[in-house]
Each structure stands twice: as C-alpha cells, then as structure tokens.
Design a protein around this motif. Structure first.
Motif, PDB file in Angstrom:
ATOM      1  N   ALA A   1      64.906  -2.904  43.409  1.00 18.49           N
ATOM      2  CA  ALA A   1      66.253  -3.209  42.928  1.00 18.49           C
ATOM      3  C   ALA A   1      67.297  -3.092  44.036  1.00 18.49           C
ATOM      4  CB  ALA A   1      66.618  -2.279  41.771  1.00 18.49           C
ATOM      5  N   TYR A   2      66.915  -2.537  45.175  1.00 18.08           N
ATOM      6  CA  TYR A   2      67.867  -2.366  46.268  1.00 18.08           C
ATOM      7  C   TYR A   2      68.032  -3.666  47.053  1.00 18.08           C
ATOM      8  CZ  TYR A   2      68.187   2.678  45.669  1.00 18.08           C
ATOM      9  OH  TYR A   2      68.452   3.926  45.171  1.00 18.08           O
ATOM     10  N   PRO A   3      69.206  -3.900  47.639  1.00 20.24           N
ATOM     11  CA  PRO A   3      69.431  -5.135  48.409  1.00 20.24           C
ATOM     12  C   PRO A   3      68.432  -5.269  49.550  1.00 20.24           C
ATOM     13  CG  PRO A   3      71.492  -3.973  48.025  1.00 20.24           C
ATOM     14  CD  PRO A   3      70.394  -3.039  47.601  1.00 20.24           C
TER      15      PRO A   3
ATOM     16  N   HIS B   1      66.502  13.920  38.453  1.00 17.85           N
ATOM     17  CA  HIS B   1      66.777  12.915  37.423  1.00 17.85           C
ATOM     18  C   HIS B   1      67.239  13.564  36.136  1.00 17.85           C
ATOM     19  CE1 HIS B   1      62.542  13.724  36.011  1.00 17.85           C
ATOM     20  NE2 HIS B   1      63.110  13.523  34.837  1.00 17.85           N
ATOM     21  N   LEU B   2      67.986  12.790  35.357  1.00 19.71           N
ATOM     22  CA  LEU B   2      68.453  13.198  34.033  1.00 19.71           C
ATOM     23  C   LEU B   2      67.588  12.543  32.971  1.00 19.71           C
ATOM     24  CD1 LEU B   2      72.333  12.824  34.434  1.00 19.71           C
ATOM     25  CD2 LEU B   2      71.129  14.975  33.994  1.00 19.71           C
ATOM     26  N   THR B   3      67.305  13.283  31.912  1.00 16.47           N
ATOM     27  CA  THR B   3      66.562  12.748  30.779  1.00 16.47           C
ATOM     28  C   THR B   3      67.410  12.884  29.522  1.00 16.47           C
ATOM     29  OG1 THR B   3      64.383  13.263  31.712  1.00 16.47           O
ATOM     30  CG2 THR B   3      64.519  12.997  29.337  1.00 16.47           C
ATOM     31  N   PHE B   4      67.694  11.753  28.884  1.00 11.17           N
ATOM     32  CA  PHE B   4      68.445  11.741  27.632  1.00 11.17           C
ATOM     33  C   PHE B   4      67.449  11.599  26.476  1.00 11.17           C
ATOM     34  CE2 PHE B   4      71.366  10.533  30.881  1.00 11.17           C
ATOM     35  CZ  PHE B   4      72.611  10.966  30.472  1.00 11.17           C
ATOM     36  N   GLY B   5      67.326  12.639  25.671  1.00 12.24           N
ATOM     37  CA  GLY B   5      66.412  12.627  24.534  1.00 12.24           C
ATOM     38  C   GLY B   5      67.152  12.229  23.269  1.00 12.24           C
ATOM     39  N   ILE B   6      66.764  11.096  22.671  1.00 14.94           N
ATOM     40  CA  ILE B   6      67.454  10.550  21.499  1.00 14.94           C
ATOM     41  C   ILE B   6      66.666  10.882  20.237  1.00 14.94           C
ATOM     42  CG2 ILE B   6      68.419   8.479  20.455  1.00 14.94           C
ATOM     43  CD1 ILE B   6      68.273   7.192  23.268  1.00 14.94           C
TER      44      ILE B   6
ATOM     45  N   GLN C   1      67.400   8.138  37.354  1.00 11.23           N
ATOM     46  CA  GLN C   1      67.096   8.778  38.636  1.00 11.23           C
ATOM     47  C   GLN C   1      68.379   8.922  39.454  1.00 11.23           C
ATOM     48  OE1 GLN C   1      63.965   9.768  39.272  1.00 11.23           O
ATOM     49  NE2 GLN C   1      64.393  10.645  41.285  1.00 11.23           N
ATOM     50  N   LEU C   2      68.670  10.144  39.889  1.00 13.62           N
ATOM     51  CA  LEU C   2      69.898  10.420  40.640  1.00 13.62           C
ATOM     52  C   LEU C   2      69.669  10.412  42.142  1.00 13.62           C
ATOM     53  CD1 LEU C   2      71.408  13.299  38.459  1.00 13.62           C
ATOM     54  CD2 LEU C   2      71.821  10.830  38.295  1.00 13.62           C
ATOM     55  N   SER C   3      68.605  11.049  42.593  1.00  8.23           N
ATOM     56  CA  SER C   3      68.296  11.068  44.024  1.00  8.23           C
ATOM     57  C   SER C   3      66.806  11.319  44.201  1.00  8.23           C
ATOM     58  CB  SER C   3      69.114  12.148  44.752  1.00  8.23           C
ATOM     59  OG  SER C   3      68.757  13.443  44.295  1.00  8.23           O
ATOM     60  N   GLY C   4      66.334  11.045  45.421  1.00 10.45           N
ATOM     61  CA  GLY C   4      64.906  11.173  45.643  1.00 10.45           C
ATOM     62  C   GLY C   4      64.132  10.092  44.901  1.00 10.45           C
ATOM     63  N   ARG C   5      62.813  10.219  44.906  1.00  9.51           N
ATOM     64  CA  ARG C   5      61.967   9.244  44.226  1.00  9.51           C
ATOM     65  C   ARG C   5      60.884   9.958  43.433  1.00  9.51           C
ATOM     66  NH1 ARG C   5      59.933   5.852  49.224  1.00  9.51           N
ATOM     67  NH2 ARG C   5      60.055   7.925  50.117  1.00  9.51           N
ATOM     68  N   LYS C   6      60.423   9.278  42.387  1.00 11.37           N
ATOM     69  CA  LYS C   6      59.353   9.838  41.580  1.00 11.37           C
ATOM     70  C   LYS C   6      58.442   8.708  41.124  1.00 11.37           C
ATOM     71  CE  LYS C   6      59.206  14.108  38.960  1.00 11.37           C
ATOM     72  NZ  LYS C   6      59.909  15.012  38.027  1.00 11.37           N
ATOM     73  N   ARG C   7      57.151   8.982  41.123  1.00 14.02           N
ATOM     74  CA  ARG C   7      56.146   8.008  40.719  1.00 14.02           C
ATOM     75  C   ARG C   7      55.814   8.223  39.248  1.00 14.02           C
ATOM     76  NH1 ARG C   7      54.883   3.309  43.322  1.00 14.02           N
ATOM     77  NH2 ARG C   7      52.724   2.690  42.953  1.00 14.02           N
TER      78      ARG C   7
ATOM     79  N   THR D   1      57.655   3.303  40.950  1.00 11.39           N
ATOM     80  CA  THR D   1      58.503   4.329  41.553  1.00 11.39           C
ATOM     81  C   THR D   1      59.926   4.203  41.044  1.00 11.39           C
ATOM     82  OG1 THR D   1      57.156   4.340  43.567  1.00 11.39           O
ATOM     83  CG2 THR D   1      59.372   5.274  43.726  1.00 11.39           C
ATOM     84  N   MET D   2      60.497   5.324  40.637  1.00 12.72           N
ATOM     85  CA  MET D   2      61.905   5.379  40.244  1.00 12.72           C
ATOM     86  C   MET D   2      62.727   5.803  41.456  1.00 12.72           C
ATOM     87  SD  MET D   2      62.553   4.849  36.861  1.00 12.72           S
ATOM     88  CE  MET D   2      63.830   5.998  36.332  1.00 12.72           C
ATOM     89  N   CYS D   3      63.738   4.987  41.788  1.00 16.88           N
ATOM     90  CA  CYS D   3      64.626   5.260  42.916  1.00 16.88           C
ATOM     91  C   CYS D   3      66.035   5.546  42.399  1.00 16.88           C
ATOM     92  CB  CYS D   3      64.643   4.061  43.857  1.00 16.88           C
ATOM     93  SG  CYS D   3      63.029   3.675  44.584  1.00 16.88           S
ATOM     94  N   PRO D   4      66.915   6.115  43.233  1.00 15.52           N
ATOM     95  CA  PRO D   4      68.274   6.435  42.785  1.00 15.52           C
ATOM     96  C   PRO D   4      68.963   5.232  42.143  1.00 15.52           C
ATOM     97  CG  PRO D   4      67.879   7.413  44.920  1.00 15.52           C
ATOM     98  CD  PRO D   4      66.686   6.554  44.633  1.00 15.52           C
ATOM     99  N   GLY D   5      69.495   5.441  40.943  1.00 16.78           N
ATOM    100  CA  GLY D   5      70.165   4.369  40.210  1.00 16.78           C
ATOM    101  C   GLY D   5      69.266   3.668  39.215  1.00 16.78           C
ATOM    102  N   ASP D   6      67.949   3.866  39.302  1.00 15.58           N
ATOM    103  CA  ASP D   6      67.023   3.240  38.357  1.00 15.58           C
ATOM    104  C   ASP D   6      67.054   3.975  37.026  1.00 15.58           C
ATOM    105  OD1 ASP D   6      66.244   1.399  40.213  1.00 15.58           O
ATOM    106  OD2 ASP D   6      64.383   2.425  40.772  1.00 15.58           O
ATOM    107  N   SER D   7      66.767   3.241  35.946  1.00 14.70           N
ATOM    108  CA  SER D   7      66.688   3.846  34.615  1.00 14.70           C
ATOM    109  C   SER D   7      65.400   3.397  33.939  1.00 14.70           C
ATOM    110  CB  SER D   7      67.904   3.455  33.760  1.00 14.70           C
ATOM    111  OG  SER D   7      67.989   2.051  33.618  1.00 14.70           O
ATOM    112  N   LEU D   8      64.929   4.205  33.019  1.00 17.10           N
ATOM    113  CA  LEU D   8      63.654   3.961  32.347  1.00 17.10           C
ATOM    114  C   LEU D   8      63.764   4.363  30.885  1.00 17.10           C
ATOM    115  CD1 LEU D   8      60.513   3.477  32.297  1.00 17.10           C
ATOM    116  CD2 LEU D   8      60.289   5.873  33.019  1.00 17.10           C
TER     117      LEU D   8
END
Length: 259
Positions: free
Chosen positions: A164-166, A188-193, A75-81, A120-127
């Motif tokens: 995850a934020y302070p 957000h960016l999605t890396f497909g492996i 997640q780069l910016s904003g939020r997503k559920r 919720t995915m916040c900026p800096g979170d990964s999944l």
C-alpha cells in the motif's frame, strides 16, 4: 529503551486512556450498531536472536485463537505477519461459546487449506476479522521474506512487504520509512466489536443473501432478467446487502429514538 525479554505488552481498555481512540470507538459503535466497542493496544518486540545461535525467533502475543467478537486491527508502527483462517471455528460465535481451539482445529488451521496466504501488516494498514475466525500474528525475521536474485543476494527492501506504500519513494524517503516506521517492535490497536441479537440477526440475513447467490440463479428465471448490468456499477446482490444494512440501521435508530 525497554526490555520485555521477548514478551508482549498488552494495555486493555484504551478507550478509557486515549481520547482519540475513544472518539473513534464511539463512532464505530454507532456505525455498526454494536453493543460495545473495546480497544486494546499490543506491543510485540522484534524477532530476537536465539541464545543458542539458531537464528531469530518469532514473537507473538497470543497463540492461534479466535475471538467471540468482530475485530478491526490498525497497525501503528513496526510490522507483523498475520495468518487468518478461511472458515470460522464457530459460526457467529458469542461470549458463552468462547474456548481454546482443540488440537485438531489448531492443526488444520496450520495447513494451507486451513488459512489464507500469510500477509504483513504495515503502519497505516487495517484488517477486519469476523468473529469465530481463528488467527495469529507474530513479528518475524522479515529479512528472510525478501526476494533474492540468481546469485542468492537479497533484492528490494523492507518496504516490499508494504504494497500500500508509494512505489516512487526516493532512497532517503525509503530509509526514513524503514528506520522510523517499519523497524522496531510492532504496535497495533485492536477494536473488539461486541454484537447483540440485532447485529447477529442482520449477519444471518447477509449470509442468507450470500448463500443464495452462491448457489447460482437460473438464466431463464424472471429474477435473472431483472439483474442490473455490471456496467452500471451495481448488482442485485450488492443492492440487497446495502438495503438490508440501511433498514437494520433505521430500525435500530427508531428503537433508540421512538416517536
């Protein structure tokens, strides 16, 4: 400023457009020994007010689906559920098996038994989502997710969805965070492996190890007596998983660089 009228924007093949993304994609491909890593960028607008006055409507790029490749989301910016299934629709799926979920599969996914608790995915979170696991994501009215006190008034703030934020941010820092990172559209960016035969075989062996320990081991067995004490920071299960991964990668390197 932009106006997508509620639609998402998807940019494919970001590894060809963004050097830093390409570098990370190549590192990830080498690390997991995948066949290929492709990267997409998703921009989804905020939940919009219903024209008929029915409140804010969720926005999503895709309906519930599953991918035939392993996926890492950043997640780069904003939020997503997000909502992710507890079990795969197709175990270790491949490209030839890709299809839309049936009505029965989609209905079961929507039940509490079919998916994990939403998050919720916040900026800096990964999944990480393994291939074959159904999932969906949307921008929602995050104000509705805030806790309320006995009087029905909202408490906390937008950052409460981001554990995850302070927690010791001052008021100014929290306002800046909310205005510049949490609010606005989700990006957000999605890396497909993509995994080949070797990666699939390694996955099967990892699943075999997991299934063996899930069945339980007799306390009287010679094997049980060899288990490393938990206080030493390791178990035979973790040792076997790490050893398998190391052997698989060494074998992969030998095939790529024969002596």
């Amino acid at each position: 400023k932009y106006n997508t009228k509620g639609f998402s924007i998807v940019l494919d093949a970001m590894q060809r457009r963004w050097r830093r993304v390409a570098e990370f994609g190549r590192w990830l491909e080498n690390e997991v020994k995948g066949v290929h890593v492709g990267v997409n960028l998703y921009l989804t607008p905020e939940a919009l007010e219903d024209e008929e006055g029915g409140g804010k409507q969720d926005r999503q790029g895709f309906e519930a689906h599953w991918d035939w490749m392993d996926v890492i989301v950043i997640q780069l910016s904003g939020r997503k559920r997000w909502r992710v299934a507890k079990q795969p629709t197709i175990f270790l799926s491949n490209k030839d098996q890709k299809r839309r979920p049936t009505n029965e599969e989609a209905q079961y996914f929507a039940t509490d038994e079919g998916h994990y608790v939403e998050f919720t995915m916040c900026p800096g979170d990964s999944l990480y989502i393994p291939r074959g696991f159904m999932h969906n994501a949307s921008t929602v009215d995050f104000d509705e997710l805030q806790s309320t006190d006995d009087k029905g008034e909202k408490i906390g703030g937008e950052w409460d969805d981001c554990p995850a934020y302070p927690s010791d941010l001052n008021t100014t820092q929290r306002l800046l965070l909310a205005n510049h990172q949490l609010s606005g559209p989700s990006l957000h960016l999605t890396f497909g492996i993509e995994q080949g035969c070797a990666g699939t075989m390694e996955s099967l062996l990892h699943h075999a190890i997991h299934a063996y320990f899930a069945e339980g081991v007799s306390k009287d067995s010679e094997y049980q007596q060899l288990i490393v004490p938990a206080s030493e920071g390791a178990t035979w299960k973790s040792i076997l998983h790490h050893s398998l991964a190391e052997v698989a990668r060494r074998r992969h390197d030998e095939c790529d660089n024969p002596r």
